[in-house]
Scaffold this motif. Structure first.
Motif, PDB file in Angstrom:
ATOM      1  N   HIS A 236       0.968  -1.215   0.263  1.00 43.28           N
ATOM      2  CA  HIS A 236      -0.111  -0.122   0.231  1.00 43.28           C
ATOM      3  C   HIS A 236       0.557   1.238   0.051  1.00 43.28           C
ATOM      4  N   ALA A 237       1.945   0.705   0.586  1.00 40.28           N
ATOM      5  CA  ALA A 237       3.111   2.357   1.407  1.00 40.28           C
ATOM      6  C   ALA A 237       3.816   2.378  -0.798  1.00 40.28           C
ATOM      7  N   THR A 238       3.897   1.534  -0.704  1.00 36.44           N
ATOM      8  CA  THR A 238       5.343   1.765  -2.293  1.00 36.44           C
ATOM      9  C   THR A 238       4.308   1.826  -3.159  1.00 36.44           C
ATOM     10  N   PHE A 239       3.480   1.165  -3.101  1.00 42.35           N
ATOM     11  CA  PHE A 239       3.053   0.932  -4.907  1.00 42.35           C
ATOM     12  C   PHE A 239       2.931   2.261  -5.775  1.00 42.35           C
ATOM     13  N   PRO A 240       2.335   3.700  -4.987  1.00 41.55           N
ATOM     14  CA  PRO A 240       2.667   5.058  -5.504  1.00 41.55           C
ATOM     15  C   PRO A 240       3.882   5.393  -6.379  1.00 41.55           C
ATOM     16  N   TYR A 241       5.180   4.786  -5.680  1.00 40.88           N
ATOM     17  CA  TYR A 241       6.313   5.060  -6.326  1.00 40.88           C
ATOM     18  C   TYR A 241       6.944   4.192  -7.104  1.00 40.88           C
ATOM     19  N   VAL A 242       6.754   2.853  -6.786  1.00 39.71           N
ATOM     20  CA  VAL A 242       6.723   2.268  -8.127  1.00 39.71           C
ATOM     21  C   VAL A 242       5.724   2.704  -9.154  1.00 39.71           C
ATOM     22  N   GLU A 243       4.558   3.515  -9.713  1.00 38.65           N
ATOM     23  CA  GLU A 243       4.305   3.961 -10.296  1.00 38.65           C
ATOM     24  C   GLU A 243       5.344   4.681 -10.974  1.00 38.65           C
ATOM     25  N   ALA A 244       5.610   5.933  -9.989  1.00 37.58           N
ATOM     26  CA  ALA A 244       6.487   6.793 -10.646  1.00 37.58           C
ATOM     27  C   ALA A 244       7.576   6.418 -11.788  1.00 37.58           C
ATOM     28  N   LEU A 245       7.881   4.927 -10.664  1.00 41.83           N
ATOM     29  CA  LEU A 245       9.172   4.311 -11.310  1.00 41.83           C
ATOM     30  C   LEU A 245       9.360   3.792 -12.336  1.00 41.83           C
ATOM     31  N   ALA A 246       8.044   3.119 -12.588  1.00 42.75           N
ATOM     32  CA  ALA A 246       7.836   2.564 -14.386  1.00 42.75           C
ATOM     33  C   ALA A 246       7.534   3.930 -14.895  1.00 42.75           C
ATOM     34  N   ARG A 247       7.512   4.143 -14.930  1.00 38.25           N
ATOM     35  CA  ARG A 247       7.170   5.974 -16.073  1.00 38.25           C
ATOM     36  C   ARG A 247       8.727   6.251 -16.311  1.00 38.25           C
ATOM     37  N   GLY A 248       9.809   5.697 -15.518  1.00 42.18           N
ATOM     38  CA  GLY A 248      11.401   6.425 -15.235  1.00 42.18           C
ATOM     39  C   GLY A 248      11.373   6.955 -14.507  1.00 42.18           C
ATOM     40  N   TRP A 249      12.488   6.312 -14.100  1.00 43.34           N
ATOM     41  CA  TRP A 249      13.067   6.481 -13.042  1.00 43.34           C
ATOM     42  C   TRP A 249      14.170   8.060 -12.732  1.00 43.34           C
ATOM     43  N   GLU A 250      14.597   8.417 -13.650  1.00 41.25           N
ATOM     44  CA  GLU A 250      15.237   9.729 -13.641  1.00 41.25           C
ATOM     45  C   GLU A 250      13.802  10.283 -13.201  1.00 41.25           C
TER      46      GLU A 250
END
Length: 371
Positions: free
Chosen positions: A312-326
Motif C-alpha cells: 500500500h505504501a510503496t505502490f505510488p512510488y513504483v508507479e512513478a518509477l515505472a514511468r522512468g526512474w530519472e
C-alpha cells in the motif's frame, strides 16, 4: 517498462513486493510485469492470481533481468550474481552492509532503498508500516521467549491477579518503539519508555497515562532501567545510518537471569553491543544469563499483513518509477532521497561516510574533501 518481482529467499521471509492487484494496475498502464513463480505463495498470493492479473510467470533469473526489480528485503550473497545495471527498489539498510554496498557498486545497479525515502518533515513513509509491525511483534516475541519453556524467566507479560506483570523497558519512542510500548501496555505489562526527546516522552505519557513511566535517555538511566527489566526492546533508529549502541555487554551480563532483549534496529547494525543478526529458524542466543532476539526480518512472520501494509505504501512510488526512474526522482524529493547507489558510485551520504573506500558521486567526493 519491464518490471520483475523475484521471490524472497531470506530465511522465513514471507512477504512479496507486489500484489496481484498491483500487478494488474501496472499491466493496465502498459507495463510488462514478470513475477517469479511462487513469489507470493508464502503470503497466500497464488501464481494463478498473478496470471489472472496479466503478469507473466518466470524464473528468478528472468525476474532479476527486468528493467525495474521490486523486492522486499536486501539481496543476500546468493543473489549478488544476479545484480546488474538495472533499477532495484527494496529495503537495503546499506550503512550496515558493506558487502552488499560493494556488490551494488560493482554491478552498477541503480539502487533505491525504501528505508531512506524521506518526506520533508523527516518521516519515512515506506519504513513506517514495517516499523509499526516490527514494534508490535517485538513485544509479542519477547513475551514468548520469557516463557520458561523457551529459556526465559517464566514471567507472564500481563501478570496475574495479585501478581505484577513483567517489567518491559522500551528504548526509543519512535514508530517501532511506540508500537512496542502500546503492545506492552495493552497486555498489562509494567511499561517504561526511554527517549532523548522530552516532547516525545510527554506525548507518550499523555497517550498512556499512569500505565507508562517515561525516562529521559542517558547512559546511566538506560543501565538502571535495563538492569531491572524482564524484557528490553531496543528501537533506536537514525535514518540511513548505523544504529547507536545503547546497551553494553557489561550491562547485559548483569541483567536478571532469563531476561530477554529484542533488537528491532538489527537491520541497521543493532543497538545492543552483543547484537548479531538471527533468523526465524534460530531467533535467539544467550549472552550471560539473558536471551537476545535479533531477527533481521521480523515482519516476515506475518507475511499476509506485512505484504498488504508494505505494498500500500510503496505502490505510488513504483508507479512513478515505472514511468522512468530519472524523471520520478527529479519530480519527487522524497523518492530522490531513496537513491543509494547509481552508475558504480555511492550516492547516499551516510553510506559514503560508512564506507569511504567505495567510489562516491562527485558531490559526495567534494563533501569528503571539505571534511
Amino acid at each position: 517498462m519491464r518490471i520483475g518481482v523475484p521471490k524472497e529467499i531470506k530465511n522465513r521471509e514471507t512477504r512479496v513486493a507486489l500484489t496481484p492487484e498491483g500487478a494488474r494496475r501496472l499491466v493496465e498502464a502498459g507495463h510488462d510485469v514478470l513475477v517469479q513463480s511462487g513469489a507470493g505463495a508464502a503470503a497466500f498470493l497464488t501464481d494463478a492470481a498473478y496470471a489472472d492479473a496479466g503478469a507473466r510467470l518466470g524464473s528468478a533469473e528472468e525476474a532479476w533481468a527486468q528493467d525495474l526489480v521490486l523486492k522486499v528485503k536486501e539481496p543476500v550473497p546468493d543473489e549478488f550474481p544476479l545484480l546488474r545495471d538495472n533499477v532495484l527498489f527494496t529495503f537495503l539498510h546499506l550503512a550496515a552492509n558493506e558487502p552488499l554496498a560493494a556488490a551494488l557498486v560493482e554491478a552498477r545497479t541503480t539502487a533505491l532503498s525504501y528505508d531512506t525515502v524521506q518526506l520533508a518533515d523527516g518521516s519515512l513513509p515506506l519504513l513506517t508500516p514495517m516499523s509499526v509491525i516490527a514494534g508490535r511483534l517485538a513485544t509479542l516475541a519477547g513475551g514468548y521467549h520469557l516463557l520458561s519453556s523457551q529459556g526465559g524467566r517464566g514471567v507472564l507479560l500481563s501478570g496475574a491477579p495479585g501478581v505484577a506483570g513483567a517489567r518491559v523497558v522500551v528504548i526509543g519512542g519512535g514508530i517501532a518503539g511506540s508500537n512496542a510500548l502500546a503492545q506492552a501496555v495493552g497486555m498489562g505489562a509494567d511499561a517504561v519508555v526511554i527517549d532523548l526527546d522530552e516532547s516525545r516522552l510527554a506525548a507518550l505519557a499523555a497517550q498512556h497515562g499512569d500505565r507508562v513511566r517515561t525516562v529521559v535517555s542517558t547512559p546511566d538511566s538506560i543501565e538502571q532501567e535495563v538492569l531491572q527489566a524482564d524484557l528490553v526492546v531496543g528501537a533506536v533508529l537514525v535514518p540511513g545510518r548505523p544504529a547507536p549502541t545503547v546497551v553494553s555487554h557489561d550491562t547485559v551480563t548483569r541483567m536478571r537471569p532469563g531476561s530477554v532483549l529484542v533488537d528491532v534496529a538489527i537491520d541497521q547494525g543493532g543497538c545492543f553491543e552483543d547484537s548479531r543478526p538471527t533468523t526465524h529458524d534460530d531467533p535467539v542466543y544467550r549472552v550471560g544469563e539473558s536471551l537476545l532476539y535479533c531477527v533481521a526480518n521480523m515482519p516476515g512472520a506475518v507475511g499476509a499483513t506485512a505484504t498488504a501494509a508494505l505494498t500500500h505504501a510503496t505502490f505510488p512510488y513504483v508507479e512513478a518509477l515505472a514511468r522512468g526512474w530519472e524523471r520520478a526522482l527529479s519530480a519527487d524529493p522524497a523518492l530522490s532521497r531513496g537513491l543509494n547507489v547509481d552508475a558504480g558510485t555511492v550516492r547516499y551520504p551516510a553510506v559514503a561516510q560508512a564506507f569511504p573506500h567505495l567510489p562516491a558521486s562527485r558531490a559526495l567526493q567534494d563533501a569528503r574533501a571539505v571534511d
